[in-house]
Motif scaffolding. Structure first.
Motif, mmCIF file in Angstrom:
data_model
loop_
_atom_site.group_PDB
_atom_site.id
_atom_site.type_symbol
_atom_site.label_atom_id
_atom_site.label_comp_id
_atom_site.label_asym_id
_atom_site.label_seq_id
_atom_site.Cartn_x
_atom_site.Cartn_y
_atom_site.Cartn_z
ATOM 1 N N SER A 43 10.450 16.358 -42.599
ATOM 2 C CA SER A 43 11.508 16.495 -43.614
ATOM 3 C C SER A 43 10.876 16.619 -44.991
ATOM 4 O O SER A 43 9.716 16.245 -45.203
ATOM 5 C CB SER A 43 12.414 15.261 -43.643
ATOM 6 O OG SER A 43 12.895 14.951 -42.386
ATOM 7 N N ASN A 44 11.679 17.109 -45.925
ATOM 8 C CA ASN A 44 11.236 17.180 -47.316
ATOM 9 C C ASN A 44 11.559 15.860 -48.022
ATOM 10 O O ASN A 44 12.625 15.284 -47.818
ATOM 11 C CB ASN A 44 11.964 18.312 -48.034
ATOM 12 C CG ASN A 44 11.703 19.628 -47.333
ATOM 13 O OD1 ASN A 44 10.622 20.190 -47.450
ATOM 14 N ND2 ASN A 44 12.674 20.085 -46.562
ATOM 15 N N SER B 4 16.290 17.663 -44.749
ATOM 16 C CA SER B 4 15.739 18.589 -43.749
ATOM 17 C C SER B 4 15.549 19.969 -44.387
ATOM 18 O O SER B 4 16.142 20.283 -45.422
ATOM 19 C CB SER B 4 16.685 18.703 -42.561
ATOM 20 O OG SER B 4 17.866 19.360 -42.965
ATOM 21 N N ASP B 5 14.724 20.793 -43.763
ATOM 22 C CA ASP B 5 14.511 22.160 -44.263
ATOM 23 C C ASP B 5 15.837 22.902 -44.396
ATOM 24 O O ASP B 5 16.052 23.638 -45.360
ATOM 25 C CB ASP B 5 13.592 22.939 -43.310
ATOM 26 C CG ASP B 5 12.136 22.501 -43.458
ATOM 27 O OD1 ASP B 5 11.808 21.884 -44.495
ATOM 28 O OD2 ASP B 5 11.340 22.751 -42.532
ATOM 29 N N LYS C 45 6.228 15.702 -47.851
ATOM 30 C CA LYS C 45 6.828 15.843 -46.525
ATOM 31 C C LYS C 45 6.673 14.536 -45.755
ATOM 32 O O LYS C 45 5.693 13.815 -45.942
ATOM 33 C CB LYS C 45 6.078 16.935 -45.743
ATOM 34 C CG LYS C 45 6.379 18.348 -46.192
ATOM 35 C CD LYS C 45 7.453 18.945 -45.307
ATOM 36 C CE LYS C 45 7.675 20.434 -45.598
ATOM 37 N NZ LYS C 45 8.880 20.912 -44.877
ATOM 38 N N LEU D 182 17.652 21.912 -47.604
ATOM 39 C CA LEU D 182 16.904 21.789 -48.854
ATOM 40 C C LEU D 182 17.460 22.663 -49.979
ATOM 41 O O LEU D 182 17.668 22.191 -51.106
ATOM 42 C CB LEU D 182 15.421 22.098 -48.610
ATOM 43 C CG LEU D 182 14.533 21.882 -49.843
ATOM 44 C CD1 LEU D 182 14.552 20.430 -50.281
ATOM 45 C CD2 LEU D 182 13.107 22.332 -49.563
#
Lengths: 734, 229
Positions: A566-567, A674-675, A697, A678
């Motif tokens: 995840s970011n 999550s991507d 991350k 984002l």
């Protein structure tokens, strides 16, 4: 020969000019019982005489406020006919003298304030401040206070769901024990304390009256000296079993329609409860003290009126309803006695053995207590600390040290001694940003937090007052809850000293600004002054307790990282503010500098953004950045995750690394995104003009930054290890 | 299945267990006040957790002499299922429905946390939805859960399959370091010799809903409903 010598007056904590006022009000010399009553009613603890002028400046209104300060507790509307009743209160002085009973009865007292209003208590919190861990009394006090809070709260069956604990040498001689209770009532079944109905019976129920706690309120209104421990007999003894019966009996009685007014007997016992009820109703009262259920023989009127025996209630019944009430008290095996009647005289007349032993005008005592505009000076502003002048230590080494420092170390040793799950609605247990407790039988929940950063308040009480409120706002928002209202527990030193009074004034001003700007009114509170020992005052500690609402409990957010890859998104601006920071104190051994400023106008936007993102399911985890700064916040998210998910962080080159990692810039949140979400999250932040950037991350089981890494397990061990090791030393030492 | 929950002065998990029972059963249990002398016709009697009479004497000692307990014992003799949780375990042990005693925790403190338990016997009405050897997570919240019984009785209980649960790690390993209170043989719960009475310190009703962090406990109530309906 008069009993009322200057010595006797001084022993009652009454100043000569106050005594003059007493003579004016009475039109004669008071007798000892009357003097005792004046003494407790006019004590700082009961009268707020030093703080009243400033407390009035706090915002107390909002459309959702049902009842603000002045009653036993504050009440807010949470929709669907439900109301939340809450307050925080100190029991500092008794807890220092006798930690178990002092803390236990603190919990008991605040519970009564809440259920007195018709609410079933649903959660307890506590904010504790102890002295330096190396001080010889600290372990003993921690052990006693925690056992006392647990012993009481566990037995009454109300979950203790969270709180905060700090350690600092300024509390060596004056620990702080602030207990908060949150209760749930129906909006159409709330009970108040204003007496009404001339001739209506005044009823006593609960425990019997003994000689314990006499002059507790007066003790709480004086500085400690070397003889304070001789005051042990003025500490009350708690009986949580009786309190549990009292809760059930009160709620059962409140479901019938027989109560006119009700109030618990807290500080200053029968005196303050009867005076306040009569005063609020503009009536008089006549009490036959012979009818008071007593535990000991030969008690004088003075002792009966000033006793602070616990678990006692006073109420005004509708005429002819004594039997209904008595039957319920009999079922719960509680004492019940009609001890007097309401009159139209505006006077309190007390009888003992058939004779009048006191005859006092009610309003001058209850309302016309002295109000001081004490002289005050604002503390000097501290210089802003330039991060470049602060020693840079390897960030992961510093992180490990800080996570094991007393203020940041896990408080699991404490909250595991509290039943935090009873009642079956604890959705977020202790250890997160705020506790989340479901409203029983519904899909709603309240989030609850307590906050204050005393080192900021010491450096700048005005900014510290703002920060305490703002942090509470963030902690609630981080769970997804809409912040609704606060209760304050203002702990300070001796207000007769202008520099202490300046701390009080500035802290209240700061709190008021934050509460106004954030639409976060103060609905209840408590003031504890004279927290000084031999001239040394505590750090100013305006503890904030706050409550927020989640419409849909299933959407509540937690701090724990959920997934790998995840970011990690940081909301808010980072300038690397190290003044008054934990890094400066714990790593560099320096307590100095201006604390980080709070930008209130941005605070609100950020809170709204965070709640929106949580509500829309766009974040996986959320944590506000507070003590220790960004790296500590990220580490806490890793340590909270069940599989110890690590984080790889990219520090910007524009700031010194230690300032980026440990700066305590305000108004920041860390999000796990999550991507897939984002772009939308960054877009939403931009729309609300909130700074947001990806700083790393999630993944692996280490936290890495600036080319250095440390295992999450290692951090966890350091974080969990300190308190048990510290307290374990107590065990082996005896 | 019909169920009753006994309420003593100082009970504080009576509502919690009623909620869990209702979720599995679809009907509310009877709430029976300790001073009552009769029980409605029920298949299951729950003695809930709390601090009956404040536990100022030995835990459960006062409640064991409440009027209703004579009736609970009589029903147990007739085969009704009796479930004592936490303080309820202490009460039914004091009342003689189960062998042994519950002493102060070895570390002398109240402790509230989730623990792992190994299911020791799945051939009972309480545990038919578990398998022997399963590891389940229930919370504990007690200061007196240190179970003790005479060694020869303990051996008999083990041989008979009367050990219901033992404290373990998440992989089912039973060892002293996973024992939160010092109980004999890591015992967390025991049956009587007829397997219609179960007493345990952990609270199945506290993890019977995913929102609260898990639902391992729900299977115990589901088992009882399945067995007794």
């Amino acid at each position: 020969m008069s009993q009322i010598t200057p010595d006797v007056i001084a022993q009652h904590g009454i100043k000569p000019d106050e005594y003059k006022l007493i003579l004016e009000i009475m039109g004669r010399e008071p007798n000892l019982t009357e003097l005792g009553i004046f003494s407790v009613m006019w004590s700082e603890h009961c009268s707020y005489k030093s703080s009243k002028k400033w407390l009035k400046t706090l915002p107390t209104k909002a459309p959702w406020v049902i009842c603000g300060p002045g009653e036993n507790a504050g009440i807010i509307d949470i929709g669907d006919g439900d109301a939340v009743v809450f307050k925080m209160e100190s029991h500092n002085h008794p807890s220092f003298i006798e930690p178990y009973q002092g803390a236990a009865t603190g919990v008991g007292g605040i519970l009564r304030d809440v259920f007195t209003m018709g609410a079933r208590p649903i959660a307890n919190m506590n904010a504790l401040r102890f002295g330096d861990p190396s001080h010889p009394k600290t372990r003993h006090l921690v052990a006693g206070v925690v056992a006392g809070i647990g012993g009481y709260g566990n037995c009454v069956g109300v979950p203790t769901v969270g709180g905060e604990t700090n350690f600092h040498s300024s509390y060596n001689g004056n620990i702080l024990v602030n207990a908060m209770t949150v209760g749930l009532a129906r909006k159409d079944n709330i009970f108040y304390s204003a007496a009404a109905g001339i001739g209506n019976p005044v009823v006593y129920f609960g425990s019997k009256t003994g000689r314990d706690g006499i002059h507790g309120a007066t003790m709480a209104s004086a500085e400690f000296d070397e003889k304070s421990e001789e005051k042990r007999p003025t500490v009350q003894v708690g009986d949580p079993f009786t309190e549990k019966l009292l809760i059930e009996a009160c709620l059962e009685l409140m479901a019938t329609d027989v109560i006119v007014a009700i109030q618990d007997m807290g500080a200053a016992g029968l005196t303050s409860s009867s005076f306040e009820m009569a005063s609020k109703g503009g009536l008089g009262v006549e009490l036959d003290l012979d009818a008071v259920p007593m535990r000991e023989q030969g008690m004088s009127a003075y002792e009966i009126m000033l006793s602070e025996s616990q678990e006692r209630m006073l109420m005004i019944l509708k005429p002819g309803k004594e039997d209904v009430a008595k039957a319920i008290m009999d079922k719960w095996e509680l004492d019940f006695a009609v001890i007097g009647t309401l009159t139209d005289t505006g006077r309190m007349v007390l009888k003992r053995h058939g004779e009048i032993v006191a005859d006092l005008p009610i309003d001058p005592l209850a309302q016309a207590s002295p109000e001081y505009d004490r002289p005050w000076v604002s503390p000097a502003k501290q210089p802003v600390v330039d991060a470049k002048t602060i020693e840079a230590v390897c960030p992961v080494e510093a992180l490990k040290t800080m996570l094991a420092c007393p203020d940041l170390a896990s408080k699991r040793w404490i909250y595991q001694q509290y039943d935090h799950m009873v009642m079956g609605d604890t959705v977020q247990r202790p250890g997160g940003d705020a506790a989340v407790v479901r409203i029983h039988g519904s899909n709603k929940a309240v989030a609850i937090t307590t906050d204050c950063t005393p080192r900021y308040c010491q450096a700048d009480p005005h900014e510290g007052g703002r920060q305490a409120v703002a942090e509470a706002y963030r902690n609630l928002s981080a769970t997804g809850a809409v912040p609704l209202a606060v209760t304050d527990n203002l702990n300070f030193g001796n207000p007769e000293k202008p520099e202490i009074m300046g701390q009080i004034v500035e802290a209240i001003k700061g709190m008021g600004e934050a509460c106004r700007d954030l639409d976060f009114p103060v609905v209840s509170g408590n003031v504890s002054l004279y927290n000084e020992t031999q001239g040394t005052a505590i750090q100013p500690t305006p503890a904030i307790g706050a409550v927020g609402l989640l419409d849909d409990v299933s959407k509540h957010m937690t701090v724990a990282f959920k997934k790998t890859g995840s970011n990690i998104v940081l909301l808010g601006e980072t300038k690397g503010w190290l003044g008054a920071s934990l890094y400066l104190r714990e790593i560099c051994g320096r307590e100095e500098g201006a604390p980080p400023p709070v930008a209130l106008h941005r605070e609100r936007r950020k809170g709204e953004l965070v709640r929106q993102l949580i509500h829309d399911g766009q974040v996986l985890a959320c944590h506000d950045v507070s003590d220790g700064g960004l790296l500590v916040a990220v580490a806490e998210m890793s340590m909270a995750s069940a599989s110890r998910i690590g984080a790889a962080l990219e520090a910007p080159s524009t700031l010194p690394l230690h300032a980026w990692c440990f700066g305590e810039d305000q108004g920041r949140y860390v999000l796990e995104v999550s991507d897939d979400e984002l772009v939308a999250v960054l877009e939403a932040a931009k729309e609300r003009e909130v700074g947001a950037r990806v700083i790393g991350k999630t993944g692996g089981h280490v936290i890495s930054v600036g080319g250095r890494a440390v295992a999450v397990d290692e951090l966890k061990a350091a974080n969990e290890g300190w308190l048990p090791a510290f307290m374990g030393a107590e065990m082996s030492g005896h | 299945m019909k169920a009753a929950v006994i309420v003593f002065p100082g009970s504080n998990c009576d509502r919690d267990v009623a909620v869990a029972l209702e979720a599995s059963l679809g009907a509310k249990p009877y709430m029976v006040w300790h001073r009552d002398t009769e029980l409605p016709a029920v298949d299951l009697i729950v003695v809930p957790g709390g601090f009956s009479y404040g536990d100022y004497l030995r835990c459960g000692a006062m409640a064991a002499h409440s009027p209703i307990m004579r009736e609970v014992k009589a029903r147990a003799d007739q085969g009704a299922r009796v479930l004592g949780i936490c303080n309820g375990f202490q009460i039914i042990t004091e009342a003689g429905l189960l062998p042994g005693v519950l002493m102060r925790n070895a570390q002398l403190k109240f402790i509230c946390k989730d623990v792992y338990l190994r299911v020791e016997n799945d051939r009972t009405d309480f545990c038919r939805y578990y398998r022997s050897g399963d590891v389940v997570r229930y919370p504990i919240a007690h200061a007196e859960g240190n179970y003790f019984v005479e060694p020869h009785t303990f051996r008999e209980m083990e041989d008979n399959g009367q050990i219901a649960f033992r404290y373990c790690d998440k992989n089912g390993r039973v060892a002293p370091e996973f024992n939160p209170n010092g109980s004999l043989g890591n015992v967390a719960g025991v049956y009587n010799s007829k397997f219609n009475v179960l007493g345990l310190m952990p609270h199945p009703e506290r993890l019977a809903e995913d929102l609260l962090g898990g639902s391992d406990g729900k299977l115990m109530f589901d088992s009882l409903v399945e067995a007794l309906s």
